[in-house]
Design a protein around this motif. Structure first.
Motif, PDB file in Angstrom:
ATOM      1  N   UNK B  57       0.918  -1.335   0.025  1.00 46.90           N
ATOM      2  CA  UNK B  57      -0.018  -0.107   0.018  1.00 46.90           C
ATOM      3  C   UNK B  57       0.850   1.253  -0.119  1.00 46.90           C
ATOM      4  N   UNK B  58       0.506   2.243  -0.771  1.00 45.20           N
ATOM      5  CA  UNK B  58       1.220   3.468  -0.871  1.00 45.20           C
ATOM      6  C   UNK B  58       0.378   4.596  -0.134  1.00 45.20           C
ATOM      7  N   UNK B  59       1.096   5.499   0.316  1.00 42.78           N
ATOM      8  CA  UNK B  59       0.478   6.547   1.453  1.00 42.78           C
ATOM      9  C   UNK B  59       1.013   7.973   0.843  1.00 42.78           C
ATOM     10  N   UNK B  60       0.707   9.001   1.805  1.00 47.41           N
ATOM     11  CA  UNK B  60       1.209  10.268   1.431  1.00 47.41           C
ATOM     12  C   UNK B  60       2.878  10.378   1.923  1.00 47.41           C
ATOM     13  N   UNK B  61       3.427  11.162   1.160  1.00 40.21           N
ATOM     14  CA  UNK B  61       4.706  11.908   1.449  1.00 40.21           C
ATOM     15  C   UNK B  61       5.606  10.570   0.984  1.00 40.21           C
ATOM     16  N   UNK B  62       5.403   9.779   0.209  1.00 39.84           N
ATOM     17  CA  UNK B  62       6.241   8.912  -0.365  1.00 39.84           C
ATOM     18  C   UNK B  62       6.531   7.796   0.361  1.00 39.84           C
ATOM     19  N   UNK B  63       5.569   7.314   1.394  1.00 41.83           N
ATOM     20  CA  UNK B  63       5.817   6.383   2.249  1.00 41.83           C
ATOM     21  C   UNK B  63       4.827   4.998   1.549  1.00 41.83           C
ATOM     22  N   UNK B  64       5.415   3.957   1.846  1.00 47.04           N
ATOM     23  CA  UNK B  64       4.628   2.733   1.665  1.00 47.04           C
ATOM     24  C   UNK B  64       4.870   1.666   2.573  1.00 47.04           C
ATOM     25  N   UNK B  65       4.005   0.733   2.709  1.00 48.60           N
ATOM     26  CA  UNK B  65       4.201  -0.480   3.579  1.00 48.60           C
ATOM     27  C   UNK B  65       3.658  -1.664   3.254  1.00 48.60           C
ATOM     28  N   UNK B  66       4.200  -3.001   3.410  1.00 49.72           N
ATOM     29  CA  UNK B  66       3.808  -4.004   2.882  1.00 49.72           C
ATOM     30  C   UNK B  66       3.113  -4.924   4.069  1.00 49.72           C
ATOM     31  N   UNK B  67       1.990  -5.535   3.979  1.00 54.09           N
ATOM     32  CA  UNK B  67       1.479  -6.473   4.514  1.00 54.09           C
ATOM     33  C   UNK B  67       1.764  -7.839   4.405  1.00 54.09           C
ATOM     34  N   UNK B  68       2.348  -8.450   5.489  1.00 55.82           N
ATOM     35  CA  UNK B  68       2.770  -9.768   5.309  1.00 55.82           C
ATOM     36  C   UNK B  68       1.918 -10.643   6.071  1.00 55.82           C
TER      37      UNK B  68
END
Lengths: 118, 115
Positions: B57-68
């Motif tokens: 998932x991509x968020x604001x300010x260039x951050x992203x996170x991955x659900x594992x």
């Protein structure tokens, strides 16, 4: 973007006094919450409120705490007799149950009220 | 019961370097996962969220996170940080069946970006 408004931003009180923290949630939201954050610690859930009653509360939310929606816009947190350990940042939040076809998956937070009990 | 563990209380990093903030959760049911950011003297702001579907998932300010799901993790990443990213970052989880009645937060990770 609409926002949740909290007043005051900073409140100082004497131990044993009553305080009321005020919040104006986003106008079309139906679920309201209070969280608190003691300095240097995690954000803790206090209480959720829906349809003019408490939906859920944590063990922190004892008889000294109460919440109220006195009119169509305000949502208040009252601490009857403050203790030193009540000093914290208190965050109000609200959510829209019809957003993104999911229920309550996004909370909108206010900027907080810093409560200092002396 | 749900819980969230943020493995690092503080992460110092130089500007333009990559960063990863780690988050693990425990829950017996499906969950919604969030990252919130708190800038100094401000409230909590949603950075990104995972509800279902793509695990990245991509968020604001260039951050992203991955659900594992197998590792019950939801780590936050940014390939190149800026001074303005200095803030406290909170991972959070909620149960989609009770929804936002209660969102559980991690203890937070303080990101320091140095010039």
């Amino acid at each position: 973007e609409p926002e949740v408004t909290q007043t005051p931003s900073h409140q100082v009180t004497q131990m044993g006094q009553e305080v009321i923290l005020r919040c104006v949630p986003i106008s079309n939201h139906l679920y309201f919450y209070w969280y608190r954050q003691i300095l240097g610690q995690k954000v803790e859930f206090l209480v959720s409120f829906y349809n003019n009653e408490i939906s859920e509360k944590s063990e922190i939310f004892d008889d000294q705490f109460s919440v109220e929606r006195p009119d169509g816009s305000n949502f208040t947190l009252k601490i009857r007799s403050t203790k030193l350990e009540d000093s914290a940042m208190y965050f109000c939040a609200s959510s829209d149950p019809f957003q993104d076809h999911a229920t309550n998956e996004k909370l909108f937070f206010g900027s907080g009220t810093q409560l200092s009990v002396l | 019961a749900q819980s969230v563990t943020q493995l690092d209380s503080q992460v110092p990093v130089f500007e333009e370097a990559p960063v990863e903030l780690r988050c693990n959760y425990s829950s017996s049911v499906s969950v919604y996962l969030f990252w919130y950011v708190q800038y100094p003297n401000q409230g909590l702001q949603l950075l990104l969220k995972y509800l279902s579907g793509s695990t990245l998932v991509k968020g604001i300010n260039g951050f992203e996170a991955e659900f594992n799901k197998s590792q019950t993790s939801f780590h936050l990443r940014k390939p190149s940080v800026h001074i303005s990213d200095t803030a406290e970052y909170f991972c959070a989880v909620s149960d989609p069946y009770t929804g936002g009645f209660k969102t559980i937060f991690g203890a937070g990770t303080r990101l320091f970006v140095k010039a």
